[in-house]
Design an enzyme around this catalytic site. Structure first.
Site, PDB file in Angstrom:
ATOM      1  CG  ASP A  96       4.396  80.502  -6.117  1.00 45.97           C
ATOM      2  OD1 ASP A  96       4.271  79.757  -5.561  1.00 45.97           O
ATOM      3  OD2 ASP A  96       4.280  79.551  -6.862  1.00 45.97           O
ATOM      4  CD  GLU A 118      11.150  79.412  -5.924  1.00 45.00           C
ATOM      5  OE1 GLU A 118      11.363  78.610  -5.083  1.00 45.00           O
ATOM      6  OE2 GLU A 118       9.516  79.758  -5.136  1.00 45.00           O
ATOM      7  CD  GLU A 132      -0.313  78.035  -7.252  1.00 51.26           C
ATOM      8  OE1 GLU A 132      -0.931  77.216  -5.647  1.00 51.26           O
ATOM      9  OE2 GLU A 132      -1.115  78.354  -7.519  1.00 51.26           O
ATOM     10  CG  HIS A 205      -0.146  69.154  -3.913  1.00 52.84           C
ATOM     11  ND1 HIS A 205       1.726  68.962  -4.113  1.00 52.84           N
ATOM     12  CD2 HIS A 205       0.087  70.717  -3.979  1.00 52.84           C
ATOM     13  CE1 HIS A 205       2.070  69.958  -4.505  1.00 52.84           C
ATOM     14  NE2 HIS A 205       1.099  70.771  -4.365  1.00 52.84           N
ATOM     15  NE  ARG A 207      -6.090  76.592  -4.065  1.00 50.92           N
ATOM     16  CZ  ARG A 207      -5.575  77.080  -3.711  1.00 50.92           C
ATOM     17  NH1 ARG A 207      -4.069  76.653  -3.917  1.00 50.92           N
ATOM     18  NH2 ARG A 207      -5.432  76.429  -2.092  1.00 50.92           N
ATOM     19  CG  HIS A 238      -1.976  67.862  -0.668  1.00 49.40           C
ATOM     20  ND1 HIS A 238      -3.055  68.970  -0.085  1.00 49.40           N
ATOM     21  CD2 HIS A 238      -0.854  69.353  -0.553  1.00 49.40           C
ATOM     22  CE1 HIS A 238      -2.630  69.719  -0.047  1.00 49.40           C
ATOM     23  NE2 HIS A 238      -1.546  70.623  -0.269  1.00 49.40           N
TER      24      HIS A 238
END
Length: 369
Positions: A96, A118, A132, A205, A207, A238
């Site tokens: 994604d 996936e 995503e 991490h 967003r 990250h």
């Protein structure tokens, strides 16, 4: 000989695609080529080195403070020449990411078939995870081969009206990766530091969690380590400077929290294998941890991996401080609750996903005798 090109650009993609690269390269029916975009740079090449995968093409798009506009336009501009030069019979993308979406779009423009590894994961909330959820839904419109990790992910695509003959349930290639990375004799000085304690592995991490949600996560963890002397936390942080600022501000002075640089894949998987439990807002860990018998608290409001929740290996705890704290505390205090989660059956396959995908491609696009 048919040409297969695998395109990926981030560390999580590489972890799940490198075992497939190795499997396909063993098949004499195919010429297997690898193109990386460099959406992640150092972290991507750590994984490539660990699996001894050498890219045939590197778009090298990474630059400081890049945003989604930069990533999207740079990949689209640079991958066109590679695809036109190679003329692959199929391009495989994963999951994604922006690399996945843009590569699929470029293939659509050039009439090149796409295989989506996936495929079928969904939250049906375009804001979570962002961007995503949009990326994977968009790729599903384009892809000719959909390699679904679970029956539920296949059902999502059936519900969306996808052609059943394009859908294959293979398990998740993440489980294949673990078979080669987790080692009995592994040692690390950070694990030496945690010896004799209950080690908690933390990753955060995403967003949409940056800001107050992430502050809530870290404050809940701080409360736990202040309260439990036998708990230690390792946080491979990250690269994002905003994530680092929040983490250092809230957890930086905690003697039982180690904030370390991102781990190479072999290290990371072995840290997971030796942990007591995992707190994460990541996606892939939700698949890896059940294979290792580790309970996972998912610090998100949605998950595209409900199979893990149904199986009992994952628990969705959101991003509110009090809820994270209470569920964290429950697993530390209640042995029955911990045992129930750690012994649940892994719903993400048996570690043969790469072989199954290669077999399907060999049957469908391999040279006919």
């Amino acid at each position: 000989m048919k040409k297969i090109m695998l395109v990926f650009g981030t560390r999580p993609e590489a972890i799940k695609m490198c075992p497939l690269v190795k499997e396909l390269k063993e098949r004499k029916s195919f010429q297997t080529l690898v193109c990386v975009t460099g959406q992640h740079r150092e972290m991507l090449h750590q994984v490539l080195d660990a699996f001894s995968v050498v890219p045939d093409f590197d778009l090298d798009i990474m630059k400081d403070k890049q945003n989604l506009f930069d990533i999207t336009t740079n990949i689209l501009e640079k991958i066109k020449a590679v695809l036109e030069d190679v003329k692959p019979d199929i391009v495989l993308v994963h999951g994604d990411t922006s690399t996945t979406f843009v590569t699929a779009l470029a293939c659509f423009y050039l009439h090149i078939p796409v295989g989506h590894v996936e495929a079928g994961l969904r939250t049906y909330n375009l804001d979570s995870p962002w961007p995503e959820e949009f990326n994977r839904q968009a790729v599903s419109i384009i892809s000719k081969y959909n390699f679904c990790p679970t029956v539920l992910s296949k059902q999502n695509l059936l519900n969306e009206g996808k052609n059943p003959t394009t859908l294959y349930v293979t398990g998740n290639t993440a489980i294949d990766a673990l078979k080669t990375t987790v080692r009995e004799n592994y040692q690390n000085e950070n694990l030496d530091w945690a010896r004799g304690s209950r080690l908690i592995m933390l990753t955060a991490h995403r967003r949409e969690n940056i800001g107050k949600p992430m502050e809530h996560m870290f404050k809940a963890i701080k409360r736990i380590v202040d309260e439990y002397e036998d708990v230690k936390v390792i946080y491979p942080i990250h690269m994002n400077p905003v994530v680092r600022e929040i983490a250092n501000r809230i957890l930086g002075n905690e003697s039982r929290v180690r904030i370390i640089e991102p781990l190479e894949v072999v290290d990371f998987h072995n840290f997971l294998a030796r942990s007591y439990m995992i707190l994460t807002d990541s996606g892939g860990i939700q698949e890896e941890a059940p294979s290792l018998g580790k309970p996972v608290l998912v610090m998100r409001d949605t998950t595209e991996r409900p199979e893990g929740i149904k199986a009992g290996t994952l628990k969705l705890v959101g991003t509110e401080e009090e809820n994270i704290y209470k569920n964290f505390k429950l697993l530390l205090d209640d042995e029955k609750e911990y045992a129930k989660m750690s012994k649940a059956q892994n719903p993400y396959g048996d570690g043969t996903a790469c072989k199954q995908i290669a077999d399907i491609l060999e049957k469908n696009i391999g040279e006919k005798k």
